[in-house]
Design a protein around this motif. Structure first.
Motif, PDB file in Angstrom:
ATOM      1  N   VAL A 175       5.934  -0.632   7.769  1.00 51.04           N
ATOM      2  CA  VAL A 175       5.607   0.535   7.860  1.00 51.04           C
ATOM      3  C   VAL A 175       6.664   1.604   7.471  1.00 51.04           C
ATOM      4  CG1 VAL A 175       4.022   2.467   8.566  1.00 51.04           C
ATOM      5  CG2 VAL A 175       3.591  -0.095   9.110  1.00 51.04           C
ATOM      6  N   ILE A 176       6.797   2.147   6.496  1.00 51.71           N
ATOM      7  CA  ILE A 176       7.745   3.173   6.069  1.00 51.71           C
ATOM      8  C   ILE A 176       7.025   4.810   5.819  1.00 51.71           C
ATOM      9  CG2 ILE A 176       9.590   3.675   4.530  1.00 51.71           C
ATOM     10  CD1 ILE A 176       9.421   0.664   3.511  1.00 51.71           C
ATOM     11  N   PRO A 177       7.032   5.290   6.931  1.00 54.34           N
ATOM     12  CA  PRO A 177       6.697   6.900   6.796  1.00 54.34           C
ATOM     13  C   PRO A 177       7.725   7.710   6.109  1.00 54.34           C
ATOM     14  CG  PRO A 177       7.922   6.564   8.945  1.00 54.34           C
ATOM     15  CD  PRO A 177       7.957   5.270   8.116  1.00 54.34           C
ATOM     16  N   CYS A 178       7.182   8.770   5.804  1.00 55.84           N
ATOM     17  CA  CYS A 178       8.306   9.789   5.008  1.00 55.84           C
ATOM     18  C   CYS A 178       8.370  10.887   6.031  1.00 55.84           C
ATOM     19  CB  CYS A 178       7.382  10.973   3.904  1.00 55.84           C
ATOM     20  SG  CYS A 178       8.438  11.816   3.302  1.00 55.84           S
ATOM     21  N   GLY A 179      10.052  10.889   6.407  1.00 55.92           N
ATOM     22  CA  GLY A 179      10.158  11.810   7.456  1.00 55.92           C
ATOM     23  C   GLY A 179      10.957  13.165   7.063  1.00 55.92           C
ATOM     24  N   PHE A 238       0.837  -1.303  -0.140  1.00 55.33           N
ATOM     25  CA  PHE A 238       0.081   0.150  -0.024  1.00 55.33           C
ATOM     26  C   PHE A 238       0.840   1.107  -0.124  1.00 55.33           C
ATOM     27  CE2 PHE A 238      -1.582   3.620   2.257  1.00 55.33           C
ATOM     28  CZ  PHE A 238      -2.914   3.673   2.057  1.00 55.33           C
ATOM     29  N   ARG A 239       0.533   2.205  -0.791  1.00 54.18           N
ATOM     30  CA  ARG A 239       1.254   3.512  -0.804  1.00 54.18           C
ATOM     31  C   ARG A 239       0.030   4.476  -0.895  1.00 54.18           C
ATOM     32  NH1 ARG A 239       5.241   5.423  -4.192  1.00 54.18           N
ATOM     33  NH2 ARG A 239       5.681   6.909  -2.253  1.00 54.18           N
ATOM     34  N   GLY A 240       0.256   5.496   0.086  1.00 54.65           N
ATOM     35  CA  GLY A 240      -1.036   6.450   0.108  1.00 54.65           C
ATOM     36  C   GLY A 240      -0.499   7.392   1.046  1.00 54.65           C
ATOM     37  N   ASP A 241      -1.359   8.298   1.297  1.00 60.91           N
ATOM     38  CA  ASP A 241      -1.228   9.542   2.190  1.00 60.91           C
ATOM     39  C   ASP A 241      -2.185   9.389   3.405  1.00 60.91           C
ATOM     40  OD1 ASP A 241       0.365  10.595   0.350  1.00 60.91           O
ATOM     41  OD2 ASP A 241      -1.259  12.041  -0.538  1.00 60.91           O
ATOM     42  N   VAL A 242      -1.787   9.876   4.566  1.00 64.65           N
ATOM     43  CA  VAL A 242      -2.430   9.899   5.797  1.00 64.65           C
ATOM     44  C   VAL A 242      -2.547  11.334   6.489  1.00 64.65           C
ATOM     45  CG1 VAL A 242      -2.160   7.486   6.264  1.00 64.65           C
ATOM     46  CG2 VAL A 242      -0.512   9.235   7.270  1.00 64.65           C
ATOM     47  N   LYS A 243      -3.491  11.780   7.034  1.00 70.29           N
ATOM     48  CA  LYS A 243      -3.542  12.867   7.599  1.00 70.29           C
ATOM     49  C   LYS A 243      -3.494  12.907   9.072  1.00 70.29           C
ATOM     50  CE  LYS A 243      -6.389  16.985   8.374  1.00 70.29           C
ATOM     51  NZ  LYS A 243      -7.740  17.729   7.843  1.00 70.29           N
ATOM     52  N   CYS A 244      -2.193  13.642   9.603  1.00 70.79           N
ATOM     53  CA  CYS A 244      -1.868  13.555  11.041  1.00 70.79           C
ATOM     54  C   CYS A 244      -1.809  14.789  11.582  1.00 70.79           C
ATOM     55  CB  CYS A 244      -0.387  12.830  10.897  1.00 70.79           C
ATOM     56  SG  CYS A 244       0.997  13.707  10.203  1.00 70.79           S
ATOM     57  N   LYS A 245      -2.205  14.747  13.016  1.00 74.17           N
ATOM     58  CA  LYS A 245      -2.357  15.863  13.849  1.00 74.17           C
ATOM     59  C   LYS A 245      -0.970  16.462  14.156  1.00 74.17           C
ATOM     60  CE  LYS A 245      -4.223  17.277  18.300  1.00 74.17           C
ATOM     61  NZ  LYS A 245      -4.812  17.054  19.439  1.00 74.17           N
ATOM     62  N   SER A 246       0.134  15.354  14.264  1.00 75.52           N
ATOM     63  CA  SER A 246       1.515  15.787  14.683  1.00 75.52           C
ATOM     64  C   SER A 246       2.060  16.702  13.821  1.00 75.52           C
ATOM     65  CB  SER A 246       2.220  14.554  14.824  1.00 75.52           C
ATOM     66  OG  SER A 246       1.618  13.715  15.632  1.00 75.52           O
ATOM     67  N   LEU A 247       1.884  16.521  12.426  1.00 76.05           N
ATOM     68  CA  LEU A 247       2.419  17.476  11.374  1.00 76.05           C
ATOM     69  C   LEU A 247       1.533  18.362  10.852  1.00 76.05           C
ATOM     70  CD1 LEU A 247       4.185  14.466   9.325  1.00 76.05           C
ATOM     71  CD2 LEU A 247       4.938  15.792  11.342  1.00 76.05           C
ATOM     72  N   ARG A 290      -0.943  18.253   8.575  1.00 73.11           N
ATOM     73  CA  ARG A 290      -0.946  18.148   7.075  1.00 73.11           C
ATOM     74  C   ARG A 290      -1.232  16.441   6.760  1.00 73.11           C
ATOM     75  NH1 ARG A 290       3.749  16.669   4.772  1.00 73.11           N
ATOM     76  NH2 ARG A 290       5.905  16.754   5.705  1.00 73.11           N
ATOM     77  N   ARG A 291      -1.205  16.273   5.594  1.00 75.11           N
ATOM     78  CA  ARG A 291      -1.284  15.016   5.059  1.00 75.11           C
ATOM     79  C   ARG A 291       0.141  14.372   4.611  1.00 75.11           C
ATOM     80  NH1 ARG A 291      -6.254  13.221   4.029  1.00 75.11           N
ATOM     81  NH2 ARG A 291      -5.386  11.376   2.969  1.00 75.11           N
ATOM     82  N   GLU A 348       6.820  12.637  17.675  1.00 79.68           N
ATOM     83  CA  GLU A 348       5.499  12.193  18.191  1.00 79.68           C
ATOM     84  C   GLU A 348       4.652  11.294  17.293  1.00 79.68           C
ATOM     85  OE1 GLU A 348       1.279  14.524  19.179  1.00 79.68           O
ATOM     86  OE2 GLU A 348       2.999  15.506  19.881  1.00 79.68           O
ATOM     87  N   TYR A 349       4.875  11.902  15.933  1.00 81.29           N
ATOM     88  CA  TYR A 349       4.396  11.225  14.815  1.00 81.29           C
ATOM     89  C   TYR A 349       4.633   9.560  14.618  1.00 81.29           C
ATOM     90  CZ  TYR A 349       3.306   9.938   9.878  1.00 81.29           C
ATOM     91  OH  TYR A 349       2.792   9.381   8.722  1.00 81.29           O
TER      92      TYR A 349
END
Length: 258
Positions: free
Chosen positions: A76-80, A4-13, A15-16, A97-98
């Motif tokens: 799980v690989i996030p974009c940092g 799966f590759r996609g976007d998530v919306k997060c409070k810590s940042l 933004r998506r 935090e994210y």
């Protein structure tokens, strides 16, 4: 294997942001008499990329997809970005935090991932190795093992940097990431302070190449861990600061999780 590759919306940042998720498909079973999928909670590795990277860079430069599937492990690989996975209040970019908490909550709500500490691990390469250590310790209630490959353990050095056109040696760049560098020592971005203040240190696995420019810093940190009587594994091998070395030792770390 499911990718799966996609976007998530997060409070810590605020933004998506993009993520890549690898799921081993052999843990999803179709019932014989019903069109229903029974998810099994996966052991999960949160894997952090290095400077200039993104969430797809491990997919392009390592064999992590096949190896994770073969070992029944979700990744799980996030974009940092270039954040070193620390919190930057001025930019409301709380990357620590994210990756330390919110990303776990998000992905566990979407995918069949185990919520048990013993099934949850964090690792990274270069900048990501530092981020894995920092957040594996700061959020030690969430992670049972930390994997550090060619880790950028440079916080003792950057306080002495001055202006430089090379971003890797630029004080301005590191101040934009860590804030006031004169206040870094002893903070929750200082690896040694994090170890000393952590009541439940996860298992730590380290690897670095003999020809890696970061070897000395990794040796020093491992000696610090030994002085503190903290169990850890440190592997030194032929190699430089390369994807070939990363690919080999991310897989070696995964073997320790089985």
């Amino acid at each position: 294997m499911v990718l799966f590759r996609g976007d998530v919306k997060c409070k810590s940042l605020q933004r998506r942001t993009s993520i890549s998720v690898i799921l081993p498909s052999d843990n999803i079973h179709f019932l014989q008499d019903a069109e229903e999928i029974v998810p099994q909670p996966y052991r999960t590795l949160y894997l952090l990329h290095g400077l200039y990277g993104s969430d797809d860079i491990f997919l392009a430069n390592t064999s992590i997809q096949k190896f994770a599937e073969d070992h029944g492990l979700a990744v799980v690989i996030p974009c940092g970005e270039n954040s070193f996975y620390v919190d930057n209040p001025k930019a409301h970019a709380y990357y620590g935090e994210y990756v330390g908490q919110e990303l776990l909550d998000i992905t566990r709500n979407i995918f069949p991932l185990s919520d048990k500490r013993e099934d949850t691990y964090i690792a990274g390469f270069s900048m990501g190795g530092y981020g894995a250590l920092r957040n594996g310790l700061k959020y030690s209630q969430n992670f049972s093992k930390i994997g550090m490959i060619s880790s950028a353990l440079i916080t003792d050095d950057i306080v002495n940097y001055t202006d430089d056109d090379n971003v890797l040696r630029s004080r301005d760049f590191y101040e934009s990431v860590f804030g006031n560098l004169d206040e870094l020592k002893g903070s929750d971005m200082d690896p040694t302070a994090l170890v000393e203040n952590c009541d439940n240190v996860p298992d730590i696995y380290m690897a670095c190449g003999f020809d890696d420019f970061l070897l000395e810093k990794n040796v020093d940190f491992h000696e610090f861990l030994k002085d503190k009587n903290i169990d850890s594994t440190f592997v030194r091998d032929e190699g430089e600061h390369t994807w070939e070395f990363c690919d080999k030792y991310i897989k070696e770390f995964i073997k320790t999780l089985i």
